[in-house]
Enzyme design. Sequence first.
Site: not given
Length: 252
Positions: A12, A217
């Site tokens: 990230e 998700d």
Amino acid sequence: MRLGIISALHEEQQGLMEAMQGATTLSHGMRDYTLGLLWNIDAVCVLSRIGKVAAAMTATLLVEKFGVTHIVFTGVAGSGDKLVKVGDIVVAEALLQHDMDARPLFPRFEVPLTGLQRFASDLPLSEQLAGAADDFLRSDARLVLDPLEIQAFGLQQPRVHRGLIASGDQFIGSAAHVNQLKAAIPDLLAVEMEGAAVAQVCFELGVPYAVMRTVSDNANEEAAVDFMRFVQSVASRYAFGTIRNLCWRLAS
């Protein structure tokens, strides 16, 4: 300003360390803090690791040891609302700990002895972050994402959302669980594992903060499928582009 940039996973922050000018790395508390200039902004980048305690410790050290004046958290999250799709970005207006429950002593979600369930993010910093994210999605996303990944994850029309993010020391991987949370928190947009802990630390220390989450998700039974692929090939590019745009905005 000294900007602290926190992420839970190495991917990230992919590219940020390399983009930093005059970078030096200091180790403390089992974490590496990299200091330098990011697009003319004095910055400190660090990986918190996963979970609320890890994130709270990292945020505290950023302020107390490294003199950070503002904090931004970048990472991924599960969707908490049907309108929030994979590949969208959620910028927090407020955060709560969905696993905080000290009833009957205190109401559900209230952090004991603070009187608060929700910790509001800093409005000016969050507006700058949301604008930076929107600029990235409109102008840069298709230039840096592999067309195969755009197709695989359905990233044709990603959007930026503003609203409530909930954190807890649980990976939400069932539709029933996220539906229970949504019933208790109707305005929930996304679920993750660190942001509300950073929010509480920043509230108590008086430090402005903002949280950006790329939705990886739907927080259901398919949540773990291709998770790391998404982080590496999509979320890492979202974070890099958005932080770059944010620094440009803050430096102008």
